[in-house]
Design a protein around this motif. Sequence first.
Motif, PDB file in Angstrom:
ATOM      1  N   GLY A  26      47.790  41.561  50.513  1.00 17.89           N
ATOM      2  CA  GLY A  26      48.252  41.906  49.169  1.00 17.89           C
ATOM      3  C   GLY A  26      49.759  41.918  49.044  1.00 17.89           C
ATOM      4  N   LEU A  35      50.505  43.376  40.337  1.00 17.81           N
ATOM      5  CA  LEU A  35      49.874  44.584  39.801  1.00 17.81           C
ATOM      6  C   LEU A  35      50.919  45.615  39.373  1.00 17.81           C
ATOM      7  CD1 LEU A  35      46.919  44.865  42.330  1.00 17.81           C
ATOM      8  CD2 LEU A  35      46.677  44.664  39.845  1.00 17.81           C
ATOM      9  N   SER A  44      39.879  39.757  37.677  1.00 13.79           N
ATOM     10  CA  SER A  44      40.201  39.152  38.971  1.00 13.79           C
ATOM     11  C   SER A  44      40.711  37.726  38.778  1.00 13.79           C
ATOM     12  CB  SER A  44      38.976  39.168  39.887  1.00 13.79           C
ATOM     13  OG  SER A  44      37.885  38.495  39.284  1.00 13.79           O
ATOM     14  N   GLN A  59      38.838  38.380  44.417  1.00 15.03           N
ATOM     15  CA  GLN A  59      37.740  39.280  44.070  1.00 15.03           C
ATOM     16  C   GLN A  59      37.321  40.117  45.282  1.00 15.03           C
ATOM     17  OE1 GLN A  59      33.739  37.591  43.267  1.00 15.03           O
ATOM     18  NE2 GLN A  59      34.020  38.386  41.179  1.00 15.03           N
ATOM     19  N   TRP A  61      39.172  40.775  47.913  1.00 15.50           N
ATOM     20  CA  TRP A  61      40.308  41.658  48.217  1.00 15.50           C
ATOM     21  C   TRP A  61      40.294  42.879  47.300  1.00 15.50           C
ATOM     22  CZ3 TRP A  61      44.627  43.080  45.256  1.00 15.50           C
ATOM     23  CH2 TRP A  61      45.654  43.717  45.963  1.00 15.50           C
ATOM     24  N   LEU A  62      40.018  42.650  46.022  1.00 16.21           N
ATOM     25  CA  LEU A  62      39.963  43.763  45.071  1.00 16.21           C
ATOM     26  C   LEU A  62      38.834  44.736  45.420  1.00 16.21           C
ATOM     27  CD1 LEU A  62      40.672  41.845  41.755  1.00 16.21           C
ATOM     28  CD2 LEU A  62      42.040  43.738  42.671  1.00 16.21           C
ATOM     29  N   VAL A  66      39.660  48.611  45.638  1.00 18.21           N
ATOM     30  CA  VAL A  66      38.990  49.584  44.771  1.00 18.21           C
ATOM     31  C   VAL A  66      38.273  50.639  45.614  1.00 18.21           C
ATOM     32  CG1 VAL A  66      37.101  49.888  43.114  1.00 18.21           C
ATOM     33  CG2 VAL A  66      38.775  48.058  42.781  1.00 18.21           C
ATOM     34  N   VAL A  71      43.603  50.398  44.204  1.00 23.44           N
ATOM     35  CA  VAL A  71      43.553  49.756  42.889  1.00 23.44           C
ATOM     36  C   VAL A  71      42.417  50.405  42.101  1.00 23.44           C
ATOM     37  CG1 VAL A  71      43.116  47.598  41.648  1.00 23.44           C
ATOM     38  CG2 VAL A  71      44.502  47.575  43.735  1.00 23.44           C
ATOM     39  N   ILE A  73      39.659  50.470  38.735  1.00 20.08           N
ATOM     40  CA  ILE A  73      38.851  49.553  37.933  1.00 20.08           C
ATOM     41  C   ILE A  73      38.355  50.308  36.703  1.00 20.08           C
ATOM     42  CG2 ILE A  73      36.773  50.089  39.287  1.00 20.08           C
ATOM     43  CD1 ILE A  73      35.871  47.171  38.793  1.00 20.08           C
ATOM     44  N   TYR A  79      41.195  45.415  36.409  1.00 21.08           N
ATOM     45  CA  TYR A  79      41.863  46.103  37.513  1.00 21.08           C
ATOM     46  C   TYR A  79      43.300  46.482  37.152  1.00 21.08           C
ATOM     47  CZ  TYR A  79      37.865  44.000  39.841  1.00 21.08           C
ATOM     48  OH  TYR A  79      36.589  43.622  40.175  1.00 21.08           O
TER      49      TYR A  79
END
Length: 343
Positions: A26, A35, A44, A59, A61-62, A66, A71, A73, A79
């Motif tokens: 990231g 972000l 995403s 996706q 990675w998110l 999360v 991060v 949601i 996000y």
Amino acid sequence: MDLKEYSQNISNFIAGSYITSSLTIGRDLGLFDELKKLDKPVSSQQLADACNLKERYVQEWLGCMVATRIVSIDTSDKYFIPTSLKPGLQGIEFAFLFPVIGTLTAKAKKCFRKDGPRGYPLGDEPDEVFDVTDDRMSDTDTVVTQLLEPAKKLTKSMVTILDLGSGAGCLTRALRRHFPDAEIYGVDYSEVATTKAIAAAKAEGIKNVKFLKEDATSLPADWKGKFDWVILYDLLHDLADHVSVMKEVNRVLKDGGDASITDPEVHSNHRDNVGDSYVAGVGYALSSVSCLPRSMAIEGGAGYGVGWGTENKEKFLTSSGWQVKDKRHIGSPLACNFTCIKA
């Protein structure tokens, strides 16, 4: 602590090490930067497009980010990072060694063995270590400001400054921005680091900074009383011969000059660090594969590393004749700076 809690504790630390790979991704691919800039939640796909990345990887990675609550949601599956939490992303810089931790661990395991080498000397790290170490200090201008606070007598002109153990030169270059008229030197034992520092300064158009490969235990003879300010940032605990280095710092300082010595904030007694996972990871774990092998490298080497501890460090400075006029946290949560008057 019962067996269940003990087992979960180990599992959590292992999981955390894997999560660091996602934090590194990231940081390096600009996902966190994007972000931070956003003022509203995004999908995403929008995040992937903004960073020129494949959406499916973003996706996944998110999903990690999360789950770890790094991060957030919303109910529409978009996000974001709350504005109030964005300053906390600065802590991600401590993932800087993750890309080379495997290489360093392999070298350190040999040092652990009784029939292995004592350590490996400063300058003997893989070349890429200097790249990631230079990248870790994302806000060097703030670090310089914090270092300056207890050394207010220094003005923005007519000063001579030595950044000892300058590595690839990130802090030295920041010093130039604060002191455009000063005579500034960056000194490191590694030829690789010095070469990288010179190249980085040239790329940024920074002039009038001298980067030199020198042995800190034997600085040039004509530097006696040359510097108003000597900085040792994240260096003292790495040294195999800290006594000789500090004698040289004393020699090259002007009368009334200041030495700023910043090192990890870790208690000298293990009992005082119980339960502090930050000290365990950023302190002892990294020291075992990086700092300690440097300090152990030569016969008779101090062998301190991070485990030397803040209390023992302060005792060493005062017993060596240095007057500690200021002691404070700067930069990271694990950095303690001693501002010392010439012995």
